[in-house]
Design a protein around this motif. Structure first.
Motif, PDB file in Angstrom:
ATOM      1  N   GLY A 116       0.795  -1.223   0.000  1.00  0.00           N
ATOM      2  CA  GLY A 116       0.000   0.000   0.000  1.00  0.00           C
ATOM      3  C   GLY A 116       0.825   1.269   0.000  1.00  0.00           C
ATOM      4  O   GLY A 116       0.455   2.257  -0.649  1.00  0.00           O
ATOM      5  N   ASN A 117       1.945   1.275   0.703  1.00  0.00           N
ATOM      6  CA  ASN A 117       2.790   2.473   0.736  1.00  0.00           C
ATOM      7  C   ASN A 117       3.404   2.762  -0.628  1.00  0.00           C
ATOM      8  O   ASN A 117       3.520   3.921  -1.028  1.00  0.00           O
ATOM      9  CB  ASN A 117       3.883   2.334   1.792  1.00  0.00           C
ATOM     10  CG  ASN A 117       3.321   2.382   3.188  1.00  0.00           C
ATOM     11  OD1 ASN A 117       2.360   3.103   3.454  1.00  0.00           O
ATOM     12  ND2 ASN A 117       3.894   1.610   4.083  1.00  0.00           N
ATOM     13  N   LEU A 156       3.316   5.972  -5.753  1.00  0.00           N
ATOM     14  CA  LEU A 156       3.009   6.088  -7.182  1.00  0.00           C
ATOM     15  C   LEU A 156       1.889   7.093  -7.418  1.00  0.00           C
ATOM     16  O   LEU A 156       1.932   7.872  -8.375  1.00  0.00           O
ATOM     17  CB  LEU A 156       2.619   4.726  -7.757  1.00  0.00           C
ATOM     18  CG  LEU A 156       3.743   3.700  -7.881  1.00  0.00           C
ATOM     19  CD1 LEU A 156       3.175   2.365  -8.371  1.00  0.00           C
ATOM     20  CD2 LEU A 156       4.841   4.185  -8.798  1.00  0.00           C
ATOM     21  N   ASN A 157       0.895   7.083  -6.553  1.00  0.00           N
ATOM     22  CA  ASN A 157      -0.200   8.033  -6.687  1.00  0.00           C
ATOM     23  C   ASN A 157       0.316   9.465  -6.624  1.00  0.00           C
ATOM     24  O   ASN A 157      -0.039  10.293  -7.460  1.00  0.00           O
ATOM     25  CB  ASN A 157      -1.253   7.806  -5.601  1.00  0.00           C
ATOM     26  CG  ASN A 157      -2.368   8.822  -5.691  1.00  0.00           C
ATOM     27  OD1 ASN A 157      -3.008   8.963  -6.719  1.00  0.00           O
ATOM     28  ND2 ASN A 157      -2.572   9.564  -4.619  1.00  0.00           N
ATOM     29  N   LEU A 193      -5.589   5.545  -9.506  1.00  0.00           N
ATOM     30  CA  LEU A 193      -5.070   5.565  -8.139  1.00  0.00           C
ATOM     31  C   LEU A 193      -5.672   6.655  -7.251  1.00  0.00           C
ATOM     32  O   LEU A 193      -5.806   6.464  -6.060  1.00  0.00           O
ATOM     33  CB  LEU A 193      -3.542   5.717  -8.139  1.00  0.00           C
ATOM     34  CG  LEU A 193      -2.760   4.430  -8.213  1.00  0.00           C
ATOM     35  CD1 LEU A 193      -1.261   4.732  -8.275  1.00  0.00           C
ATOM     36  CD2 LEU A 193      -3.057   3.502  -7.058  1.00  0.00           C
ATOM     37  N   GLY A 194      -5.993   7.781  -7.790  1.00  0.00           N
ATOM     38  CA  GLY A 194      -6.435   8.906  -6.974  1.00  0.00           C
ATOM     39  C   GLY A 194      -7.851   8.825  -6.452  1.00  0.00           C
ATOM     40  O   GLY A 194      -8.332   9.774  -5.830  1.00  0.00           O
ATOM     41  N   GLY A 195      -8.543   7.729  -6.630  1.00  0.00           N
ATOM     42  CA  GLY A 195      -9.950   7.653  -6.298  1.00  0.00           C
ATOM     43  C   GLY A 195     -10.300   7.421  -4.845  1.00  0.00           C
ATOM     44  O   GLY A 195     -11.397   7.735  -4.424  1.00  0.00           O
ATOM     45  N   ALA A 224      -5.800   8.303  -0.862  1.00  0.00           N
ATOM     46  CA  ALA A 224      -5.154   9.032  -1.955  1.00  0.00           C
ATOM     47  C   ALA A 224      -5.502  10.511  -1.909  1.00  0.00           C
ATOM     48  O   ALA A 224      -4.624  11.373  -2.061  1.00  0.00           O
ATOM     49  CB  ALA A 224      -5.554   8.430  -3.294  1.00  0.00           C
ATOM     50  N   ARG A 225      -6.761  10.832  -1.687  1.00  0.00           N
ATOM     51  CA  ARG A 225      -7.171  12.240  -1.621  1.00  0.00           C
ATOM     52  C   ARG A 225      -6.521  12.947  -0.434  1.00  0.00           C
ATOM     53  O   ARG A 225      -6.080  14.095  -0.552  1.00  0.00           O
ATOM     54  CB  ARG A 225      -8.696  12.351  -1.561  1.00  0.00           C
ATOM     55  CG  ARG A 225      -9.363  12.071  -2.902  1.00  0.00           C
ATOM     56  CD  ARG A 225     -10.833  12.439  -2.895  1.00  0.00           C
ATOM     57  NE  ARG A 225     -11.627  11.559  -2.042  1.00  0.00           N
ATOM     58  CZ  ARG A 225     -12.109  10.386  -2.410  1.00  0.00           C
ATOM     59  NH1 ARG A 225     -11.881   9.938  -3.620  1.00  0.00           N
ATOM     60  NH2 ARG A 225     -12.822   9.658  -1.586  1.00  0.00           N
TER      61      ARG A 225
END
Length: 115
Positions: free
Chosen positions: A14-15, A20-21, A89-91, A95-96
């Motif tokens: 996850g990290n 990458l995000n 990825l940003g969803g 991520a936000r």
């Protein structure tokens, strides 16, 4: 097959996906990534090193600072996966939150920091 498996293994954390995000925004200094993820330099650098080994990211040194950006994996299938990751990825909430912390960091970054 081994190269493909190693490339996918790099995404199995996850990290590393969080890194990458953030790198979808463009090239970033390790200190910016540390601030956005609230992680120590050693942890961020270790994950970036793993991603770099598998060519998910590239790095460059500028003085004492290291900058990282998304790269193109050597396997064509992994390059397609990266394109999908860039889109998707940003969803999530994490991520936000990471992106908001990165924006805040970049807006308040001291002028003599990394560069």
């Amino acid at each position: 097959m081994d190269s493909l498996a190693e490339g996918f293994k790099a995404l199995a954390d996850g990290n590393r996906l969080r890194l990458l995000n953030l790198l979808r925004c463009g090239e970033l200094c390790v200190c910016d990534l540390m601030a956005a993820l609230d992680m120590p330099q050693s942890t961020v650098s270790r994950h970036l090193s793993y991603l770099k080994k598998e060519r998910w990211v590239s790095g460059r040194r500028c003085g004492k600072w290291m900058y990282y950006a998304l790269s193109t994996p050597r396997e064509p299938l992994l390059a397609k996966v990266l394109d999908l990751l860039r889109q998707e990825l940003g969803g999530g909430e994490t991520a936000r939150r990471d992106e908001a912390k990165l924006r805040q960091r970049l807006e308040s970054k001291p002028p003599d920091c990394c560069g």
